[in-house]
Design an enzyme around this catalytic site. Sequence first.
Site, PDB file in Angstrom:
ATOM      1  N   GLY A 170       0.816  -1.212   0.000  1.00 15.17           N
ATOM      2  CA  GLY A 170       0.000   0.000   0.000  1.00 15.17           C
ATOM      3  C   GLY A 170       0.845   1.255   0.000  1.00 15.17           C
ATOM      4  CG  ASP A 171       3.337   2.389   3.301  1.00 19.62           C
ATOM      5  OD1 ASP A 171       2.773   3.458   3.581  1.00 19.62           O
ATOM      6  OD2 ASP A 171       3.461   1.463   4.118  1.00 19.62           O
ATOM      7  CB  SER A 172       5.402   0.236  -2.658  1.00 22.47           C
ATOM      8  OG  SER A 172       6.280  -0.159  -1.625  1.00 22.47           O
TER       9      SER A 172
END
Length: 404
Positions: A170-172
């Site tokens: 999700g962050d990437s």
Amino acid sequence: MSGPLQGIRILEIGHFVAAPFAARVLGDLGAEVIKIEPPGGDPVRQWGASVGGHGPWWSVHGRNKQCMTVNLKHPKAKKIVLDLAATSDVLLENFRPGHLDRFGLDEVTLRTAKPDLVITRISGYGQTGPGRDRAAFGVIGEAVGGLRYLTDHAPGVADLPPVRTGISLGDSVAGLYAVIGIMSALWRRDSEKSSASGKGAHIDVALTEAVLSLLEGVLPEYGTLGKIRQPTGGGIATTAPTNAYRTKSGRWVLIAANSDPLFERLCTMMALPELLEDSRFASNQARVAHTQALDAVIQNWTSQFDLAEVEHMLAEYDIPSSRIFDAADCAADEQFRARGMVQEITDPLLGKTLHPGVVPRFEENDAPIRWTGPAIGAQTDEILLGMVGFSEDKIAALRKEGVV
């Protein structure tokens, strides 16, 4: 310096994963990245395994960046950040909405320092809306965005928690959307400068929205048919056979024979021509309806051979397939090595290690990994001397006061 973004300066005030990941991608493509960290450093420096107190993840996470420490809570930090923003093209951050405002670094103030600054903010739920102030990490984005529901075994197969992807996906993904937004804003800014007056931009990326945008037809299927797509474990709900099958040696091999010609070749390879006459497997639609029975047949076949034998036969019949790579497989893969996607480098903090290469590739012989993640505050003095114009005495005073 090298790469297509040479000449672009990014001021990263990020922590953990999303904004630093975006800044790393931009740095890999040649941008000059100045990373501001608190005096103790980005917490990611301590995540994962450690070698002499240094985390290997940081070697990649902080590569191609110049790192300086600034205590944003100190009143004198504001001027340092604004001086750096005045010489930057992009400010990139991933705090909760309004967090930088409390340090006097609101958008109006930042634009006073640099009117055409591209301000990029990554947060859990976005800068607006009723959920804007809620805490979130990448895994929360994956849950709210619908991905965690799908990365699970099929209903009734296991009573374990829904499986995560194993990385901060999700962050990437949010970081990549931030990169796309930044490049779009810089293109518009520079295009307008050639004709009128360039202007900055405010980019708002939410972890939850970044994940939701990946989910193919999940929303239209629900909106049109009222159908909630269900997790399918290792398979795919719309085509078969596509799954991972255990070999005699215990390793998994993924076989994607999900078209009629490929399925015919698979049956021939397995010496099971009778499957082609079985009405349950006569078409993709029929195979999907009887996936469990078909997977059992293929599993029975793969379990008779070692992984290397299965791989050799599948390659011989040109069937899309692969072992399930672990880190050792990735590191040894000749295709990754040939294209520089796995590179052997020396990190001053770690010694010899491996790095993933740069995506996308621009030039065959480009070498964009200029340096690995530096020590905490390694370039603080250099940045303050060369970019902000502070004297050595002033830097010493700031350090004594705990500002840097």
